[in-house]
Design an enzyme around this catalytic site. Sequence first.
Site, short mmCIF file in Angstrom:
data_model
loop_
_atom_site.label_atom_id
_atom_site.label_comp_id
_atom_site.label_asym_id
_atom_site.label_seq_id
_atom_site.Cartn_x
_atom_site.Cartn_y
_atom_site.Cartn_z
N HIS A 11 14.65 54.22 -28.27
CA HIS A 11 13.43 54.56 -27.12
C HIS A 11 12.08 54.74 -27.68
O HIS A 11 11.87 55.31 -28.89
CB HIS A 11 13.71 54.52 -25.95
N TYR A 66 20.13 58.24 -31.12
CA TYR A 66 20.85 58.91 -31.81
C TYR A 66 22.12 60.37 -30.42
O TYR A 66 21.33 59.61 -28.78
CB TYR A 66 19.57 59.82 -31.92
N TYR A 115 13.54 62.72 -35.03
CA TYR A 115 12.13 62.68 -35.15
C TYR A 115 12.25 64.18 -35.94
O TYR A 115 12.42 64.84 -36.51
CB TYR A 115 12.14 63.70 -33.60
N HIS A 170 8.43 56.81 -27.08
CA HIS A 170 8.03 57.47 -26.08
C HIS A 170 6.81 57.21 -25.56
O HIS A 170 5.67 56.68 -26.34
CB HIS A 170 7.87 59.26 -25.86
N ARG A 197 21.35 58.81 -26.48
CA ARG A 197 20.31 57.65 -26.41
C ARG A 197 20.16 56.50 -27.65
O ARG A 197 19.88 56.00 -27.94
CB ARG A 197 18.46 58.51 -27.33
#
Lengths: 232, 183
Positions: free
Chosen positions: A155, A142, A103, A157, A152
Amino acid sequence: MTVLFDRPPEAARPVREVAGYPQTWRRTPRAPLVRRPLTLSETTGPLEPARRLRPLGGELAGAGERRAIGQAIRLRLRIVDQGGVPVAGALVEMWQANAAGRYVHPNDDDHAPLDPNFYGAARLVADADGRIEIRTVKPGAYPVPTRDGWWRPPHVHFSVFGRVWLARLVTQMYFPGEPLNAQDRILNAVADPEARERLIARLVPPTGDPYDELVYEHRIVVRGREATPPQP
Amino acid sequence: MIPTPEQTLGPFFLPRFVDADANDLTQLEGRRARGEPIEIHGVVTEEGGAPLENLIVEIWQADAAGIFRHPLDPRHREADPDFLGWGRAATDREGRYLFRTIRPGAPAGRAPHINLMLMYSGLMRILKTALFFEDGPGNDADPVLRCVPPERRGLLVARREAPGRYRFDIRLRGEGETPFFDD
Protein backbone atom coordinates in the site's frame (compact mmCIF):
# COMPACT_ATOMS: atom_id res chain seq x y z
CA MET A 1 -20.12 31.00 -3.83
CA THR A 2 -20.77 28.41 -1.17
CA VAL A 3 -19.40 24.93 -0.73
CA LEU A 4 -21.60 22.00 0.23
CA PHE A 5 -20.31 19.23 2.45
CA ASP A 6 -22.42 16.15 1.99
CA ARG A 7 -21.80 13.78 4.87
CA PRO A 8 -20.16 10.61 3.60
CA PRO A 9 -22.27 7.49 4.30
CA GLU A 10 -21.02 5.72 7.46
CA ALA A 11 -20.37 2.51 5.51
CA ALA A 12 -18.00 4.44 3.24
CA ARG A 13 -15.86 5.50 6.22
CA PRO A 14 -13.68 3.21 8.32
CA VAL A 15 -15.00 2.01 11.66
CA ARG A 16 -12.97 3.68 14.37
CA GLU A 17 -12.32 0.73 16.69
CA VAL A 18 -10.83 -2.27 14.91
CA ALA A 19 -10.53 -5.81 16.29
CA GLY A 20 -6.88 -6.85 16.31
CA TYR A 21 -5.61 -3.26 16.05
CA PRO A 22 -5.02 -2.49 19.74
CA GLN A 23 -4.03 1.17 19.32
CA THR A 24 -7.50 2.00 18.01
CA TRP A 25 -8.96 0.97 21.39
CA ARG A 26 -6.69 3.28 23.38
CA ARG A 27 -6.90 6.32 21.12
CA THR A 28 -10.44 6.48 19.75
CA PRO A 29 -12.63 8.84 21.79
CA ARG A 30 -15.20 7.06 23.92
CA ALA A 31 -17.70 9.91 24.07
CA PRO A 32 -19.91 10.51 21.04
CA LEU A 33 -18.39 13.00 18.62
CA VAL A 34 -20.08 16.40 18.71
CA ARG A 35 -22.03 17.66 15.71
CA ARG A 36 -21.60 21.36 15.05
CA PRO A 37 -22.87 23.97 12.62
CA LEU A 38 -20.34 24.70 9.87
CA THR A 39 -19.06 28.27 9.95
CA LEU A 40 -16.43 30.02 7.85
CA SER A 41 -13.80 28.56 10.14
CA GLU A 42 -14.43 24.98 9.01
CA THR A 43 -15.38 25.78 5.42
CA THR A 44 -12.25 27.76 4.62
CA GLY A 45 -8.76 26.30 4.89
CA PRO A 46 -5.11 26.60 4.04
CA LEU A 47 -4.53 27.12 0.31
CA GLU A 48 -0.76 27.53 0.44
CA PRO A 49 0.64 25.02 2.94
CA ALA A 50 3.45 24.44 0.43
CA ARG A 51 4.88 27.82 1.47
CA ARG A 52 5.73 26.25 4.83
CA LEU A 53 6.73 22.80 3.55
CA ARG A 54 9.69 21.99 1.37
CA PRO A 55 8.95 20.05 -1.83
CA LEU A 56 10.20 16.49 -2.26
CA GLY A 57 10.27 15.28 -5.87
CA GLY A 58 8.22 12.48 -7.37
CA GLU A 59 11.15 10.45 -8.74
CA LEU A 60 11.64 7.74 -6.10
CA ALA A 61 12.82 4.75 -8.14
CA GLY A 62 16.09 6.26 -9.39
CA ALA A 63 18.09 5.03 -12.36
CA GLY A 64 21.37 3.34 -13.28
CA GLU A 65 23.53 2.54 -10.26
CA ARG A 66 21.08 4.43 -8.02
CA ARG A 67 18.06 2.42 -9.16
CA ALA A 68 16.01 1.18 -6.19
CA ILE A 69 15.39 -2.56 -5.97
CA GLY A 70 11.89 -3.66 -6.90
CA GLN A 71 9.32 -3.41 -9.65
CA ALA A 72 9.38 0.14 -11.02
CA ILE A 73 5.90 1.60 -11.29
CA ARG A 74 4.35 4.91 -12.22
CA LEU A 75 1.46 6.22 -10.11
CA ARG A 76 -0.88 8.63 -11.87
CA LEU A 77 -3.08 10.33 -9.33
CA ARG A 78 -5.94 12.72 -9.89
CA ILE A 79 -7.34 14.82 -7.04
CA VAL A 80 -10.94 15.97 -7.50
CA ASP A 81 -13.66 17.29 -5.20
CA GLN A 82 -17.09 15.75 -4.71
CA GLY A 83 -18.36 17.63 -7.75
CA GLY A 84 -15.64 16.01 -9.86
CA VAL A 85 -13.78 19.33 -10.19
CA PRO A 86 -9.98 18.94 -10.21
CA VAL A 87 -8.28 20.39 -7.15
CA ALA A 88 -5.59 22.41 -8.90
CA GLY A 89 -2.64 23.11 -6.64
CA ALA A 90 -3.57 20.45 -4.07
CA LEU A 91 -0.58 19.58 -1.90
CA VAL A 92 -0.05 15.81 -1.73
CA GLU A 93 2.34 13.95 0.56
CA MET A 94 3.10 10.31 -0.16
CA TRP A 95 5.11 7.68 1.73
CA GLN A 96 5.57 3.94 1.42
CA ALA A 97 7.67 0.91 2.35
CA ASN A 98 10.41 -0.32 0.03
CA ALA A 99 10.11 -3.48 -2.07
CA ALA A 100 11.05 -5.59 0.98
CA GLY A 101 8.31 -4.04 3.11
CA ARG A 102 10.52 -1.73 5.21
CA TYR A 103 10.13 2.00 5.84
CA VAL A 104 12.97 4.47 6.24
CA HIS A 105 11.63 5.45 9.65
CA PRO A 106 13.01 5.16 13.20
CA ASN A 107 9.73 3.45 14.26
CA ASP A 108 10.21 0.59 11.78
CA ASP A 109 12.29 -2.15 13.42
CA ASP A 110 11.21 -4.88 11.00
CA HIS A 111 13.98 -7.29 10.00
CA ALA A 112 13.50 -6.59 6.30
CA PRO A 113 16.45 -4.71 4.74
CA LEU A 114 16.65 -1.04 3.89
CA ASP A 115 17.52 -0.13 0.32
CA PRO A 116 20.24 2.55 0.16
CA ASN A 117 18.68 3.80 -3.08
CA PHE A 118 15.14 4.17 -1.79
CA TYR A 119 13.74 6.78 0.58
CA GLY A 120 10.06 6.28 -0.23
CA ALA A 121 8.49 9.70 0.15
CA ALA A 122 7.26 12.55 -2.04
CA ARG A 123 5.59 15.92 -1.58
CA LEU A 124 4.09 17.42 -4.72
CA VAL A 125 1.58 20.02 -5.87
CA ALA A 126 -1.14 18.91 -8.30
CA ASP A 127 -1.26 20.60 -11.70
CA ALA A 128 -4.20 22.60 -13.08
CA ASP A 129 -5.99 19.34 -13.86
CA GLY A 130 -5.48 17.96 -10.32
CA ARG A 131 -2.87 15.48 -11.54
CA ILE A 132 0.27 14.16 -9.89
CA GLU A 133 2.71 11.58 -11.15
CA ILE A 134 5.18 9.58 -9.06
CA ARG A 135 7.75 7.07 -10.30
CA THR A 136 8.51 4.59 -7.56
CA VAL A 137 8.83 0.86 -6.86
CA LYS A 138 5.99 -1.35 -5.77
CA PRO A 139 6.00 -1.57 -1.95
CA GLY A 140 6.30 -4.95 -0.26
CA ALA A 141 3.86 -6.42 2.26
CA TYR A 142 4.93 -6.54 5.91
CA PRO A 143 3.79 -8.15 9.16
CA VAL A 144 2.05 -6.13 11.88
CA PRO A 145 3.56 -6.96 15.28
CA THR A 146 0.41 -7.88 17.20
CA ARG A 147 -0.26 -11.02 19.24
CA ASP A 148 -2.34 -12.70 16.54
CA GLY A 149 -0.16 -11.43 13.71
CA TRP A 150 -1.47 -10.06 10.44
CA TRP A 151 0.12 -8.61 7.35
CA ARG A 152 -0.38 -5.31 5.64
CA PRO A 153 -0.80 -5.74 1.87
CA PRO A 154 1.32 -3.55 -0.41
CA HIS A 155 0.00 0.00 0.00
CA VAL A 156 0.96 3.65 -0.43
CA HIS A 157 0.05 6.39 2.09
CA PHE A 158 -1.31 9.75 0.99
CA SER A 159 -1.93 12.99 2.87
CA VAL A 160 -3.95 15.44 0.77
CA PHE A 161 -4.87 19.10 1.31
CA GLY A 162 -8.08 20.11 -0.43
CA ARG A 163 -9.24 23.71 -0.60
CA VAL A 164 -10.88 23.77 2.83
CA TRP A 165 -10.25 22.45 6.33
CA LEU A 166 -12.93 19.77 6.08
CA ALA A 167 -11.41 18.43 2.86
CA ARG A 168 -8.15 17.40 4.56
CA LEU A 169 -7.67 13.71 3.85
CA VAL A 170 -5.30 11.00 5.04
CA THR A 171 -5.73 7.74 3.17
CA GLN A 172 -3.95 4.73 1.68
CA MET A 173 -3.93 3.28 -1.83
CA TYR A 174 -3.88 -0.46 -2.49
CA PHE A 175 -2.98 -2.60 -5.51
CA PRO A 176 -5.46 -4.69 -7.48
CA GLY A 177 -5.40 -8.47 -7.22
CA GLU A 178 -3.38 -8.67 -3.98
CA PRO A 179 -4.47 -11.67 -1.89
CA LEU A 180 -3.68 -9.81 1.35
CA ASN A 181 -6.22 -7.10 0.52
CA ALA A 182 -9.08 -9.35 1.62
CA GLN A 183 -7.54 -9.83 5.09
CA ASP A 184 -6.23 -6.35 5.79
CA ARG A 185 -7.85 -4.96 8.93
CA ILE A 186 -7.33 -1.34 7.91
CA LEU A 187 -8.73 -1.63 4.37
CA ASN A 188 -11.60 -3.79 5.61
CA ALA A 189 -12.49 -1.32 8.35
CA VAL A 190 -14.50 0.26 5.51
CA ALA A 191 -17.68 -1.82 5.43
CA ASP A 192 -18.97 -0.92 1.97
CA PRO A 193 -17.21 -3.05 -0.70
CA GLU A 194 -17.67 -0.33 -3.33
CA ALA A 195 -16.00 2.19 -1.05
CA ARG A 196 -13.10 -0.23 -0.51
CA GLU A 197 -12.83 -0.62 -4.27
CA ARG A 198 -12.23 3.13 -4.50
CA LEU A 199 -9.08 2.66 -2.42
CA ILE A 200 -7.62 0.24 -4.97
CA ALA A 201 -5.66 1.61 -7.93
CA ARG A 202 -6.29 0.53 -11.52
CA LEU A 203 -3.54 -1.12 -13.56
CA VAL A 204 -3.27 0.55 -16.96
CA PRO A 205 -2.76 -1.98 -19.79
CA PRO A 206 0.99 -2.09 -20.50
CA THR A 207 2.39 -0.54 -23.68
CA GLY A 208 4.57 -2.47 -26.09
CA ASP A 209 7.69 -0.58 -24.97
CA PRO A 210 9.79 -2.80 -22.67
CA TYR A 211 11.36 0.33 -21.11
CA ASP A 212 8.01 1.64 -19.84
CA GLU A 213 7.07 1.05 -16.21
CA LEU A 214 3.79 -0.49 -15.16
CA VAL A 215 1.31 2.34 -14.67
CA TYR A 216 -1.33 2.53 -11.97
CA GLU A 217 -4.08 5.15 -12.07
CA HIS A 218 -5.87 6.31 -8.95
CA ARG A 219 -8.50 8.93 -8.21
CA ILE A 220 -8.77 10.64 -4.83
CA VAL A 221 -11.99 12.47 -4.02
CA VAL A 222 -11.77 15.10 -1.28
CA ARG A 223 -14.79 16.47 0.56
CA GLY A 224 -16.81 19.44 -0.63
CA ARG A 225 -18.42 20.61 -3.83
CA GLU A 226 -19.22 24.04 -5.07
CA ALA A 227 -22.87 24.99 -4.99
CA THR A 228 -22.38 27.61 -7.69
CA PRO A 229 -19.62 27.86 -10.27
CA PRO A 230 -16.86 30.34 -9.39
CA GLN A 231 -17.29 33.81 -10.90
CA PRO A 232 -14.72 34.78 -13.56
CA MET B 1 -19.10 11.72 -5.78
CA ILE B 2 -18.48 10.04 -2.45
CA PRO B 3 -15.20 11.10 -0.80
CA THR B 4 -12.32 8.62 -0.77
CA PRO B 5 -12.44 6.73 2.56
CA GLU B 6 -10.00 7.86 5.23
CA GLN B 7 -7.29 5.46 6.36
CA THR B 8 -5.01 5.80 9.36
CA LEU B 9 -1.78 7.81 9.13
CA GLY B 10 0.01 4.78 10.58
CA PRO B 11 3.26 4.87 12.56
CA PHE B 12 5.56 5.81 9.67
CA PHE B 13 4.74 9.44 8.79
CA LEU B 14 8.22 10.77 8.14
CA PRO B 15 9.86 13.22 10.56
CA ARG B 16 11.01 14.98 7.39
CA PHE B 17 7.36 15.89 6.68
CA VAL B 18 7.34 18.00 9.84
CA ASP B 19 9.50 20.83 8.54
CA ALA B 20 11.54 22.68 11.13
CA ASP B 21 9.48 25.90 11.16
CA ALA B 22 6.09 24.45 10.22
CA ASN B 23 4.86 25.12 13.80
CA ASP B 24 5.76 28.84 13.66
CA LEU B 25 2.94 30.89 12.13
CA THR B 26 4.29 34.23 13.36
CA GLN B 27 6.40 34.76 10.28
CA LEU B 28 6.18 33.94 6.61
CA GLU B 29 9.27 33.92 4.43
CA GLY B 30 11.03 36.23 6.87
CA ARG B 31 8.21 38.77 7.29
CA ARG B 32 6.38 39.09 10.60
CA ALA B 33 2.62 38.59 10.81
CA ARG B 34 0.49 41.35 12.34
CA GLY B 35 -0.84 40.98 15.86
CA GLU B 36 0.16 39.56 19.21
CA PRO B 37 2.46 36.53 19.06
CA ILE B 38 1.32 33.75 21.38
CA GLU B 39 2.43 30.23 22.22
CA ILE B 40 0.09 27.27 22.43
CA HIS B 41 1.48 24.11 23.94
CA GLY B 42 0.27 20.93 25.58
CA VAL B 43 0.58 17.19 25.94
CA VAL B 44 -1.34 14.56 23.95
CA THR B 45 -2.18 11.35 25.80
CA GLU B 46 -4.07 8.12 25.15
CA GLU B 47 -6.29 6.17 27.54
CA GLY B 48 -4.45 5.63 30.83
CA GLY B 49 -2.49 8.86 30.38
CA ALA B 50 0.48 7.58 28.36
CA PRO B 51 1.98 10.36 26.19
CA LEU B 52 1.97 9.85 22.43
CA GLU B 53 5.11 10.48 20.39
CA ASN B 54 5.20 11.65 16.78
CA LEU B 55 1.48 12.40 16.67
CA ILE B 56 0.73 15.04 14.04
CA VAL B 57 -1.19 18.18 15.02
CA GLU B 58 -2.28 20.70 12.40
CA ILE B 59 -3.99 24.02 13.08
CA TRP B 60 -6.05 26.48 11.04
CA GLN B 61 -7.12 29.88 12.28
CA ALA B 62 -8.09 33.43 11.39
CA ASP B 63 -5.55 36.25 11.44
CA ALA B 64 -5.32 38.98 14.09
CA ALA B 65 -8.31 40.74 12.53
CA GLY B 66 -10.46 37.60 12.50
CA ILE B 67 -10.11 37.09 8.72
CA PHE B 68 -9.52 33.70 7.10
CA ARG B 69 -7.02 33.71 4.27
CA HIS B 70 -9.41 32.04 1.84
CA PRO B 71 -11.68 33.37 -0.96
CA LEU B 72 -14.82 32.17 0.83
CA ASP B 73 -14.21 34.74 3.58
CA PRO B 74 -15.90 37.93 2.29
CA ARG B 75 -13.08 39.97 3.92
CA HIS B 76 -10.23 37.86 2.55
CA ARG B 77 -8.75 40.71 0.52
CA GLU B 78 -7.91 42.42 3.81
CA ALA B 79 -6.25 39.29 5.23
CA ASP B 80 -2.70 39.67 6.55
CA PRO B 81 -0.44 38.78 3.58
CA ASP B 82 2.21 37.51 6.00
CA PHE B 83 -0.02 35.07 7.87
CA LEU B 84 -0.91 31.69 6.34
CA GLY B 85 -3.16 30.60 9.21
CA TRP B 86 -1.90 27.03 8.99
CA GLY B 87 0.78 25.08 10.82
CA ARG B 88 1.93 21.58 11.68
CA ALA B 89 3.70 20.12 14.72
CA ALA B 90 4.64 16.64 15.88
CA THR B 91 4.61 15.59 19.52
CA ASP B 92 7.94 14.73 21.14
CA ARG B 93 8.79 11.75 23.33
CA GLU B 94 6.87 13.27 26.24
CA GLY B 95 3.83 13.86 24.04
CA ARG B 96 4.41 17.62 23.91
CA TYR B 97 3.54 19.87 20.99
CA LEU B 98 4.12 23.59 20.53
CA PHE B 99 2.84 26.26 18.14
CA ARG B 100 3.98 29.85 17.88
CA THR B 101 1.17 31.81 16.33
CA ILE B 102 -0.80 35.07 16.43
CA ARG B 103 -3.75 35.58 18.73
CA PRO B 104 -6.70 35.16 16.36
CA GLY B 105 -9.29 37.89 16.15
CA ALA B 106 -12.98 37.03 16.42
CA PRO B 107 -14.34 35.89 13.05
CA ALA B 108 -17.90 37.04 12.28
CA GLY B 109 -20.30 35.30 14.68
CA ARG B 110 -17.55 33.37 16.49
CA ALA B 111 -15.33 33.69 19.54
CA PRO B 112 -11.58 33.74 18.91
CA HIS B 113 -10.52 30.13 18.39
CA ILE B 114 -8.05 27.79 16.70
CA ASN B 115 -9.06 24.63 14.83
CA LEU B 116 -6.95 21.54 15.50
CA MET B 117 -6.64 18.27 13.64
CA LEU B 118 -4.90 15.15 14.96
CA MET B 119 -3.51 12.34 12.82
CA TYR B 120 -1.88 9.21 14.22
CA SER B 121 -1.47 5.48 14.21
CA GLY B 122 -4.66 3.97 15.64
CA LEU B 123 -6.78 6.93 14.57
CA MET B 124 -8.86 5.51 11.74
CA ARG B 125 -10.23 8.98 11.02
CA ILE B 126 -8.71 12.41 11.54
CA LEU B 127 -9.78 13.83 14.90
CA LYS B 128 -10.98 17.43 14.78
CA THR B 129 -11.33 19.77 17.69
CA ALA B 130 -11.09 23.48 18.49
CA LEU B 131 -9.35 25.55 21.13
CA PHE B 132 -10.84 28.62 22.82
CA PHE B 133 -9.08 31.10 25.10
CA GLU B 134 -9.56 31.36 28.86
CA ASP B 135 -9.58 35.13 28.51
CA GLY B 136 -12.14 34.94 25.69
CA PRO B 137 -14.08 37.02 24.82
CA GLY B 138 -17.39 35.64 23.64
CA ASN B 139 -16.90 31.96 24.45
CA ASP B 140 -20.36 31.71 26.02
CA ALA B 141 -22.02 32.72 22.74
CA ASP B 142 -19.85 30.72 20.34
CA PRO B 143 -22.15 28.50 18.21
CA VAL B 144 -19.61 25.67 18.02
CA LEU B 145 -18.61 25.66 21.69
CA ARG B 146 -22.31 25.73 22.61
CA CYS B 147 -22.79 22.39 20.82
CA VAL B 148 -20.52 20.75 23.39
CA PRO B 149 -22.30 19.50 26.53
CA PRO B 150 -21.89 22.25 29.17
CA GLU B 151 -19.90 20.06 31.57
CA ARG B 152 -17.30 19.35 28.85
CA ARG B 153 -16.90 22.87 27.41
CA GLY B 154 -14.04 23.70 29.77
CA LEU B 155 -11.98 20.96 28.13
CA LEU B 156 -11.81 23.11 24.97
CA VAL B 157 -10.60 26.21 26.79
CA ALA B 158 -6.84 26.79 26.82
CA ARG B 159 -5.43 27.89 30.18
CA ARG B 160 -3.44 31.11 30.32
CA GLU B 161 -0.10 30.29 31.97
CA ALA B 162 1.62 33.59 31.38
CA PRO B 163 0.99 36.58 29.14
CA GLY B 164 0.85 35.19 25.61
CA ARG B 165 1.34 31.56 26.66
CA TYR B 166 -1.50 29.03 26.75
CA ARG B 167 -1.67 25.37 27.70
CA PHE B 168 -4.04 23.01 25.90
CA ASP B 169 -3.70 19.31 26.76
CA ILE B 170 -5.45 16.78 24.56
CA ARG B 171 -6.71 13.46 25.96
CA LEU B 172 -7.83 11.15 23.19
CA ARG B 173 -9.82 8.73 25.35
CA GLY B 174 -10.88 8.15 28.92
CA GLU B 175 -10.91 10.51 31.90
CA GLY B 176 -11.03 14.17 30.91
CA GLU B 177 -11.42 13.17 27.26
CA THR B 178 -11.19 16.13 24.89
CA PRO B 179 -14.41 16.75 22.94
CA PHE B 180 -14.01 16.07 19.22
CA PHE B 181 -16.26 17.06 16.34
CA ASP B 182 -17.82 14.98 13.60
CA ASP B 183 -18.65 16.99 10.49
